[in-house]
Enzyme design. Sequence first.
Site, PDB file in Angstrom:
ATOM      1  N   GLU A 184    -114.044  52.440 -30.171  1.00 20.54           N
ATOM      2  CA  GLU A 184    -112.775  53.178 -30.140  1.00 20.54           C
ATOM      3  C   GLU A 184    -112.263  53.489 -31.548  1.00 20.54           C
ATOM      4  O   GLU A 184    -111.108  53.864 -31.727  1.00 20.54           O
ATOM      5  CB  GLU A 184    -111.718  52.385 -29.351  1.00 20.54           C
ATOM      6  N   LYS A 307    -105.146  55.117 -15.915  1.00 14.43           N
ATOM      7  CA  LYS A 307    -106.312  55.841 -16.416  1.00 14.43           C
ATOM      8  C   LYS A 307    -106.662  56.821 -15.313  1.00 14.43           C
ATOM      9  O   LYS A 307    -107.114  56.387 -14.242  1.00 14.43           O
ATOM     10  CB  LYS A 307    -107.477  54.873 -16.614  1.00 14.43           C
TER      11      LYS A 307
HETATM   12  P1  PGA Z   1    -112.874  50.570 -21.197  1.00 12.60           P
HETATM   13  O1  PGA Z   1    -111.750  49.638 -21.814  1.00 12.60           O
HETATM   14  O2  PGA Z   1    -112.456  51.975 -21.315  1.00 12.60           O
HETATM   15  O3  PGA Z   1    -114.084  50.241 -22.048  1.00 12.60           O
HETATM   16  O4  PGA Z   1    -113.077  50.121 -19.780  1.00 12.60           O
HETATM   17  C1  PGA Z   1    -110.461  50.072 -22.003  1.00 12.60           C
HETATM   18  C2  PGA Z   1    -109.470  49.006 -21.613  1.00 12.60           C
HETATM   19  O5  PGA Z   1    -109.854  47.901 -21.188  1.00 12.60           O
HETATM   20  O6  PGA Z   1    -108.282  49.258 -21.697  1.00 12.60           O
HETATM   21 ZN    ZN Z   2    -107.704  47.180 -20.756  1.00 15.39          ZN
END
Ligand code: PGA
Ligand code: ZN
Length: 393
Positions: A184, A307
């Site tokens: 990230e 998400k």
């Molecule tokens: P991931 O992690 O996108 O790799 O699942 C993001 C998070 O846990 O917030």
């Molecule tokens: Zn998370």
Amino acid sequence: MIKDIRVSRIFNSRGEETLRVYVETNKGVFFSDCPSGKSRGSAEPVVKSFEEIISFFTEFRKNLIGFEEEDFSSLDEFVEQFAGERFSRIGGNLAIALSQAVVKAASEGGVYEFLRPGAFVFPYPLGNVIGGGRHGGFTDIQEFLVVPVEAENIREAIETNFSIWRDVKQIAEKKGLYFGRNDEGAVMFKGDHTAVLKVLSRVCEEYGARPGIDVAATTLFRDGKYVYEKEGFSLTPGEQLDFMVELSEVYGLVYIEDPFHEEDFSSFSELRRKVRSLVCGDDLFVSSPERLEVGNTMKSASAVLVKPNQAGTVSRALRTVELARRSKMYVVVSHRSGETCDSFISDFSVGVGAELIKCGITGGERVAKLNRLIEIWEEVSRTRVPRMARIKG
Ligand code: PGA
Ligand code: ZN
């Protein structure tokens, strides 16, 4: 009216295969991409490979031609029903890229404006400064985050996060503790959680920001214990609770995400009662209205991570937000660790009036989202006075 739909095999920021969906209407061609996670909740939608999608797409596509893009919720409803449990018939990756592309097609004036005309409250960017866990780094805690709580506008907020990230990187470099950037774009700092939190909280103080963490505790949970493998210790669930309370108090954390594994609703509730930090559920809720309902009855969290690709469709993500609002929870719109330059979530975050947006700090795929927020701020400023959301904790 939707005239055609195409799928394309593209790549995310990790170089993994992902999906783009093109939607053609009378107004033109619109597209959206699906991101991918590494610390995925087990209740998340199923992901299908491009080969699998291609095998049924020609038939599936016929059902969607003729839908009106403005009525994206009817299309989402059809897709949700057709796809079944966890979107297993078509894949959540196809469902979300399609849904987002249709919403883009419907919203000539920008997705944020379409979702909520007159939207002018902006989320604080929750920036990932130092990384660990599965995303790469030396701590088991996955993310050491910051919230620029004193910033008065979005540009200042983004700039504060960049300054903090740069300062932390420089400190690490000077001490020979810099190991590069992870999935990230967060600094991989050679040190344990104590070393990392000390540096981060000191730098935060200089900039009037507050630290937070994403433990991603499901990834640590093995045989009834939280195993901090990189740092060499294990904790029972009770000890994990004490550990979280201690970190919250010592470092004045404003935000704690996934402090316990994805089925432990009751430990979340306990922590929530004991700390001032926002307690946010990611893998706990997987952006699902049904799981959020369970969490709400137990008062498990004060914030929910949304998400869109965990929800599967934009409509379902909106239902999760709606439920969160009814129980006065904070909404944190979030990217995934594997991203593309699609900035849909920036529009979505302003459209739903989220308090926070977690979209990283550096790297083109993260900056695309941040720059889109600046663009929206400038657009809104022409007719209204935009302001930042209010954060307590
Ligand atoms: P991931 O992690 O996108 O790799 O699942 C993001 C998070 O846990 O917030
Ligand atoms: Zn998370």
